[in-house]
Design an enzyme around this catalytic site. Structure first.
Site, mmCIF file in Angstrom:
data_model
loop_
_atom_site.group_PDB
_atom_site.id
_atom_site.type_symbol
_atom_site.label_atom_id
_atom_site.label_comp_id
_atom_site.label_asym_id
_atom_site.label_seq_id
_atom_site.Cartn_x
_atom_site.Cartn_y
_atom_site.Cartn_z
ATOM 1 N NE ARG A 60 25.578 -2.100 -29.134
ATOM 2 C CZ ARG A 60 25.525 -2.145 -30.453
ATOM 3 N NH1 ARG A 60 26.586 -1.885 -31.169
ATOM 4 N NH2 ARG A 60 24.393 -2.456 -31.062
ATOM 5 N N PRO B 2 32.784 -11.311 -10.000
ATOM 6 C CG PRO B 2 34.158 -13.199 -10.027
ATOM 7 C CD PRO B 2 34.118 -11.776 -9.590
ATOM 8 C CG ASP C 295 21.761 -4.621 -31.728
ATOM 9 O OD1 ASP C 295 21.718 -4.705 -32.965
ATOM 10 O OD2 ASP C 295 22.670 -4.062 -31.103
ATOM 11 C CD GLU D 201 43.325 -15.564 -5.687
ATOM 12 O OE1 GLU D 201 42.274 -16.211 -5.566
ATOM 13 O OE2 GLU D 201 44.153 -15.755 -6.602
HETATM 14 C C1 JFH Z 1 38.398 -11.175 -11.095
HETATM 15 C C2 JFH Z 1 39.633 -13.974 -9.684
HETATM 16 C C3 JFH Z 1 38.090 -14.816 -8.080
HETATM 17 C C4 JFH Z 1 38.699 -16.675 -6.555
HETATM 18 C C5 JFH Z 1 36.948 -19.475 -8.207
HETATM 19 C C6 JFH Z 1 36.989 -19.899 -6.776
HETATM 20 C C7 JFH Z 1 37.743 -18.823 -6.059
HETATM 21 C C8 JFH Z 1 40.571 -14.882 -9.265
HETATM 22 C C9 JFH Z 1 39.454 -9.631 -9.868
HETATM 23 C C10 JFH Z 1 34.058 -10.956 -13.383
HETATM 24 C C11 JFH Z 1 33.342 -11.918 -14.041
HETATM 25 C C12 JFH Z 1 35.245 -11.527 -13.049
HETATM 26 C C13 JFH Z 1 36.327 -10.933 -12.282
HETATM 27 C C14 JFH Z 1 36.244 -9.605 -11.866
HETATM 28 C C15 JFH Z 1 37.244 -9.056 -11.069
HETATM 29 C C16 JFH Z 1 38.329 -9.851 -10.675
HETATM 30 C C17 JFH Z 1 39.983 -13.031 -10.777
HETATM 31 C C18 JFH Z 1 38.383 -13.925 -9.098
HETATM 32 C C19 JFH Z 1 39.025 -15.737 -7.657
HETATM 33 C C20 JFH Z 1 37.773 -18.217 -8.268
HETATM 34 C C21 JFH Z 1 40.271 -15.755 -8.252
HETATM 35 C C22 JFH Z 1 40.168 -10.790 -9.813
HETATM 36 C C23 JFH Z 1 37.407 -11.725 -11.915
HETATM 37 N N1 JFH Z 1 32.058 -11.849 -14.546
HETATM 38 N N2 JFH Z 1 34.061 -13.023 -14.096
HETATM 39 N N3 JFH Z 1 35.225 -12.802 -13.489
HETATM 40 N N4 JFH Z 1 39.514 -11.720 -10.555
HETATM 41 N N5 JFH Z 1 37.721 -17.671 -6.926
#
Ligand code: JFH
Length: 242
Positions: free
Chosen positions: A156, A91, A171, A118
């Site tokens: 694509r 993220p 697109d 995580e």
């Molecule tokens: C992913 C996950 C982060 C911790 C909110 C506060 C604390 C769980 C690997 C990409 C996009 C992803 C993504 C990519 C890889 C992973 C889940 C992330 C936290 C959450 C907990 C584990 C998520 N664009 N969105 N999500 N997670 N954070």
């Protein structure tokens, strides 16, 4: 193009990559996707890929060694003498856009790292990944679905993948702004009629109608895609780097 995906859930990738435009492209050899099971790169008898975080905190963090080894393997069995783009799905990454998809479509070899739990040991981010990618500002449970979105958007754009080269250009996001409405047969369904202009046979009028509808929809839903002058703004990123 060769894409390696490194994951503890290889079965998540198989079905989506077997259907549609992408499935055909892979069948035709325009695109190769190798799904690598991260557990194959563990050396312990239980194939452990995660551990509790140093310093405490909730959940588990993915260990570095299997990712280091898996990427080494992908590099050494890929083209471009190991010069692959190694993309960590997170993220915190750069947001996936059409512009970034076009950039990635020029790569010969990409390696996508899909963390779970995580997240991943920071040393992988620092020393293995060359890029970090997000598909948007929401949290999903792991990198696999994000990797699939990226593979689809990029695949694509690989030459030959779309039958008609023009359809990728028109697109949304490739063409400026949003697309307008579309209709197909029947002409009337439950009293709901297709706009007359589309059956008028006047190609000029049809074209103007489509452009006007697209412009209205963009103005209502995504005004930021239109420049201040009211002209189509092609690709914001090229100007402001956002
Ligand atoms: C992913 C996950 C982060 C911790 C909110 C506060 C604390 C769980 C690997 C990409 C996009 C992803 C993504 C990519 C890889 C992973 C889940 C992330 C936290 C959450 C907990 C584990 C998520 N664009 N969105 N999500 N997670 N954070």
């Amino acid at each position: 193009m060769l894409i390696d995906v490194i994951t503890i859930f290889p079965e998540m990738l198989a079905q989506p990559l077997s259907v549609g435009v992408l499935g055909r492209a892979i069948e035709d050899g325009l695109l190769t996707v190798r799904v690598q099971d991260l557990r194959d790169f563990t050396h312990d008898r239980h194939h452990v890929t995660d551990e509790p975080p140093y310093g405490g905190g909730p959940g588990m963090v993915m260990k570095p060694e299997p990712f280091f080894r898996a990427v080494c393997h992908c590099r050494s069995t890929g083209p471009s003498a190991g010069r692959a783009r190694v993309v960590l799905m997170t993220p915190q990454g750069r947001r996936l856009t059409h512009h970034l998809s076009e950039e990635m479509a020029r790569e010969e070899h990409m390696i996508l790292l899909c963390p779970r739990y995580e997240g991943i040991d920071e040393r992988v981010r620092q020393w293995v990944a060359t890029h970090e990618l997000s598909i948007g500002d929401y949290v999903i449970s792991g990198g696999e679905i994000a990797a699939l979105a990226a593979i689809d958007a990029v695949g694509r754009l690989v030459p030959g993948v779309l039958g008609h080269p023009e359809s990728s250009l028109t697109d949304s996001f490739a063409a400026p702004g949003l697309e307008g409405p579309q209709y197909t047969r029947p002409f009337a369904y439950r009293g709901l009629k297709v706009p007359d202009v589309l059956r008028s046979g006047d190609h000029g009028a049809v074209d103007r109608w489509h452009r006007e509808q697209a412009r209205m929809r963009t103005l209502m839903r995504r005004p930021e895609l239109l420049s201040k002058r009211g002209e189509w703004q092609y690709d914001r990123e090229r100007f402001d780097g956002s």
